[in-house]
Design an enzyme around this catalytic site. Sequence first.
Site, PDB file in Angstrom:
ATOM      1  N   HIS A 268       0.936  -1.140  -0.105  1.00 13.35           N
ATOM      2  CA  HIS A 268       0.051   0.093   0.024  1.00 13.35           C
ATOM      3  C   HIS A 268       0.870   1.278   0.003  1.00 13.35           C
ATOM      4  CE1 HIS A 268      -3.215   2.680   1.020  1.00 13.35           C
ATOM      5  NE2 HIS A 268      -2.595   3.133   1.727  1.00 13.35           N
ATOM      6  N   GLU A 269       1.891   0.991   0.856  1.00 14.85           N
ATOM      7  CA  GLU A 269       2.988   2.561   0.953  1.00 14.85           C
ATOM      8  C   GLU A 269       3.642   2.646  -0.427  1.00 14.85           C
ATOM      9  OE1 GLU A 269       2.857   4.795   3.118  1.00 14.85           O
ATOM     10  OE2 GLU A 269       1.406   4.006   4.712  1.00 14.85           O
ATOM     11  N   LEU A 270       3.864   1.537  -1.124  1.00 14.77           N
ATOM     12  CA  LEU A 270       4.701   1.738  -2.209  1.00 14.77           C
ATOM     13  C   LEU A 270       3.990   2.149  -3.232  1.00 14.77           C
ATOM     14  CD1 LEU A 270       7.173  -1.533  -2.228  1.00 14.77           C
ATOM     15  CD2 LEU A 270       7.537   1.132  -1.768  1.00 14.77           C
ATOM     16  N   ARG A 271       2.505   1.987  -3.440  1.00 15.78           N
ATOM     17  CA  ARG A 271       1.673   2.142  -4.581  1.00 15.78           C
ATOM     18  C   ARG A 271       1.548   3.619  -4.621  1.00 15.78           C
ATOM     19  NH1 ARG A 271      -2.321  -0.383  -2.970  1.00 15.78           N
ATOM     20  NH2 ARG A 271      -1.763  -2.318  -4.002  1.00 15.78           N
ATOM     21  N   ASP A 409       5.494  15.401  25.089  1.00 13.57           N
ATOM     22  CA  ASP A 409       5.325  16.500  24.206  1.00 13.57           C
ATOM     23  C   ASP A 409       3.929  16.789  24.526  1.00 13.57           C
ATOM     24  OD1 ASP A 409       3.010  14.879  23.099  1.00 13.57           O
ATOM     25  OD2 ASP A 409       4.482  13.904  21.857  1.00 13.57           O
ATOM     26  N   GLY A 437       4.871  10.845   7.011  1.00  5.69           N
ATOM     27  CA  GLY A 437       5.366   9.718   7.505  1.00  5.69           C
ATOM     28  C   GLY A 437       4.911   8.389   7.062  1.00  5.69           C
ATOM     29  N   GLY A 441       8.728   4.780  12.165  1.00  8.66           N
ATOM     30  CA  GLY A 441       9.522   5.040  13.185  1.00  8.66           C
ATOM     31  C   GLY A 441       9.542   4.502  14.737  1.00  8.66           C
TER      32      GLY A 441
END
Length: 484
Positions: A268-271, A409, A437, A441
């Site tokens: 999904h992220e590469l698409r 934070d 992002g 991480g």
Amino acid sequence: MRFGRLFWKFFFAFWLALLLAGVGVGSAVWWHQQKERERIEAERDPLLNGGPRVTLALSAAASVLAHGGLPALRDLVAEWRGERMPRMFVVDEAGREVFGREVGVDLVADARAKATSDDPRRPARLASTPDGQRLLLFVPQVPGERFEPRHDLPPGMGPRPGEPPRGGRPPFDRHGPLPPNPWVPITTGLIASVVFSALLAWYLARPIRNLRWAFGAVANGQLETRVGPLMGARRDEIADLGGDFDRMAQQIQNLIGAQRRLLHDVSHELRSPLARLQAAIGLARQDPAKLEATLDRIEREAVRLDELVGQLLTIARLDAGTRDSRSEPVELFDLAAAIADDARFEAHTRGRELTFTGEGEAEGEMRVELVQRAFENVIRNAVKYTAEGTVVEVRASAADGRFVLTVADRGPGVPEADLTAIFEPFYRSPAGQSAGGFGLGLAIARRAVEAHGGRIAASNRPDGGLVMEIVLPFGPAAAAQKMP
């Protein structure tokens, strides 16, 4: 040597088998002897004692009776009792024993029949008193009586029936314990052994068959297979093995599930960047005048893809446990302070502030690249999500061989149900979807910290924001906790 529960089960089963086999053999022998006794009793006829000594005693008694009468015979019988001679009965023509002792009718009849025979060794004799009274003399065979030759007595002398001998062999009890058939104890022991062997084999083979079935099912892809319910109330090493198998299957199922989710998320992220690259290339071909802007777009997407692939490779190496870097001495306070200084500059450009507090010494042998990546990801993540105009508070401390880094934070925080899920690859909380992002991480930070035997956890601040805490062992205490 430590004996487990299975040993004690074998131990008690073995002795129980021996005990039951002994009881079975004893019962079989007793039953055999009882049957043999009953057979002998059923077949027993009136018995008379015979032999040279009895013949001599009868002749002597008849002679004494003929010359001295009953008083002389009574004295002789009394004298014989002292000399342990055979017990002699004297019966008149009416069938009464003249000395008042009880005697069986059948025995008297048998003795009277044998007394009229022509055999000089007959065990009964008819004799007359001086006044002409006819009496029957005989010696009955007493159960258990057997006259053995004596070397210390004259021939014809021996122990009285029922009394222990003064020499030679002990008397043989004709109706005492009889030697059983040797096949009786052998067969009984064999049956007991077969029964207990079958029970023990079934007891051991059943859980092993369940384990074998479970291994086959997992090998065929049925990762939800568990053997714990099949073990029932069993409590031994085999049951422990079943529990270990269930934990292994659960871990494999979790790893396979995580791998499938990772592959799905990676695709999904590469698409998205690949689609933008294709769109930029198409625009460059359609409008060469915008080639420069299109190349900038392609470059940004290529950098984004390179960053994504790099983070994926880092996670893969951490999951595989490979050591792509050597352990080096590192001072954790100095490392955290240096990363906080770099993040402070980035925070200023975004209108935020970052403070660092912490003094001390925490030096250890670690894979510096991984520890640095974990600290950077947590601190920069806090700078990214904290509200504009707020402060990110970074604190470092050390005690009892543990270094603790706390990053707080003032961002939107994370739902309580998702405080653990944020450390999974590609997870981003609903409040942080707009921050950009890949969601890798914190996943890399967790794996890097756990690779050194530490832990990382998240919690929400009561007045808003998120607190991340990293705990790392250092010094001698860290060696035993590092991942191999």
